[in-house]
Design an enzyme around this catalytic site. Structure first.
Site, PDB file in Angstrom:
ATOM      1  N   ARG A   1       0.776  -0.983   0.095  1.00  0.00           N
ATOM      2  CA  ARG A   1      -0.273   0.055   0.113  1.00  0.00           C
ATOM      3  C   ARG A   1       1.004   1.113  -0.137  1.00  0.00           C
ATOM      4  O   ARG A   1       0.419   2.347  -0.352  1.00  0.00           O
ATOM      5  CB  ARG A   1      -0.959  -0.049   1.252  1.00  0.00           C
ATOM      6  CG  ARG A   1      -2.174  -1.231   0.913  1.00  0.00           C
ATOM      7  CD  ARG A   1      -2.985  -1.236   2.311  1.00  0.00           C
ATOM      8  NE  ARG A   1      -2.180  -1.429   3.280  1.00  0.00           N
ATOM      9  CZ  ARG A   1      -1.872  -2.923   3.556  1.00  0.00           C
ATOM     10  NH1 ARG A   1      -2.261  -3.967   2.986  1.00  0.00           N
ATOM     11  NH2 ARG A   1      -1.352  -2.911   4.984  1.00  0.00           N
TER      12      ARG A   1
ATOM     13  N   GLU B   1       5.911  -9.507  15.294  1.00  0.00           N
ATOM     14  CA  GLU B   1       5.178  -9.982  16.661  1.00  0.00           C
ATOM     15  C   GLU B   1       5.910 -11.571  16.609  1.00  0.00           C
ATOM     16  O   GLU B   1       6.230 -11.971  17.935  1.00  0.00           O
ATOM     17  CB  GLU B   1       3.888  -9.869  16.543  1.00  0.00           C
ATOM     18  CG  GLU B   1       3.309  -9.322  18.016  1.00  0.00           C
ATOM     19  CD  GLU B   1       1.850  -9.194  17.753  1.00  0.00           C
ATOM     20  OE1 GLU B   1       1.669  -8.712  16.739  1.00  0.00           O
ATOM     21  OE2 GLU B   1       1.138  -9.240  18.876  1.00  0.00           O
TER      22      GLU B   1
END
Ligand code: AMP
Length: 172
Positions: free
Chosen positions: A60, A97
């Site tokens: 994006r 993460e």
């Protein structure tokens, strides 16, 4: 002025996995007036700053980055996931993460001393943009600012970017 833009970004709970609230900018991009306003507001900040190239982060960030570059009369550089760029690349790995990811840039993408603007759609934990900063610094690019369409403030990404200015149009 950005309240309407903030509202048009769609929240998608539990995407791509449980516990993540995904900020979906496709609802902003498809609205002509909102997209134009976003690009105008973001690019305005860099008029006269002599940006040579805008680095867009897959995927994006390509949309935001290319639109900014066009407005500023700058070139566009792609930072992509491993294996996508066809020529010789530099690679930076970064922690997610869970596990690790990496990004690549063409070795000849940036000339030392060029003024660089980094662009992406969302600043979350800041891991992605930190890896991109690493790549650009190693190549001798002069980072003017890291520009984001939006920022999830609670995730603290901004505090990871110590040596460069950070701008986000919309704050969640
Ligand atoms: P981070 O490295 O955590 O700052 O994540 C930034 C990158 O992951 C950007 O390229 C974003 O497009 C994407 N991203 C991370 N979290 C989100 C989220 N909650 N909503 C939308 N995109 C996200």
């Amino acid at each position: 002025m950005t309240e309407a833009l903030k509202k048009i970004i769609r929240d998608v709970p539990d995407f791509p996995k449980k516990g993540i609230l995904f900020k979906d900018i496709t609802t902003l991009l498809k609205d002509a007036a909102s997209f134009q306003k976003t690009v105008d507001l973001m690019s305005h900040r860099y008029v006269g700053k002599h940006i040579d190239v805008v680095v867009g982060i897959e995927a994006r960030g390509f949309i935001v980055g290319a639109a900014l570059a066009y407005k500023l009369g700058a070139g566009v550089i792609l930072v992509r996931k491993p294996g996508k760029l066809p020529h010789k690349t530099h690679k930076a790995s970064y922690k997610l993460e869970y596990g690790e990811d990496a990004l690549e840039i063409h070795q000849d993408a940036i000339t030392p001393g060029q003024k660089v603007l980094i662009a992406d759609d969302v600043l979350a934990t800041g891991g992605t943009v930190s890896a991109v900063i690493n790549l650009i610094e190693k190549m001798g690019g002069q980072i003017v600012e890291c520009a984001f369409l939006s920022e999830i403030e609670a995730l603290g990404g901004r505090s990871k970017i110590k040596n460069h200015p950070v701008f986000s149009l919309i704050k969640f």
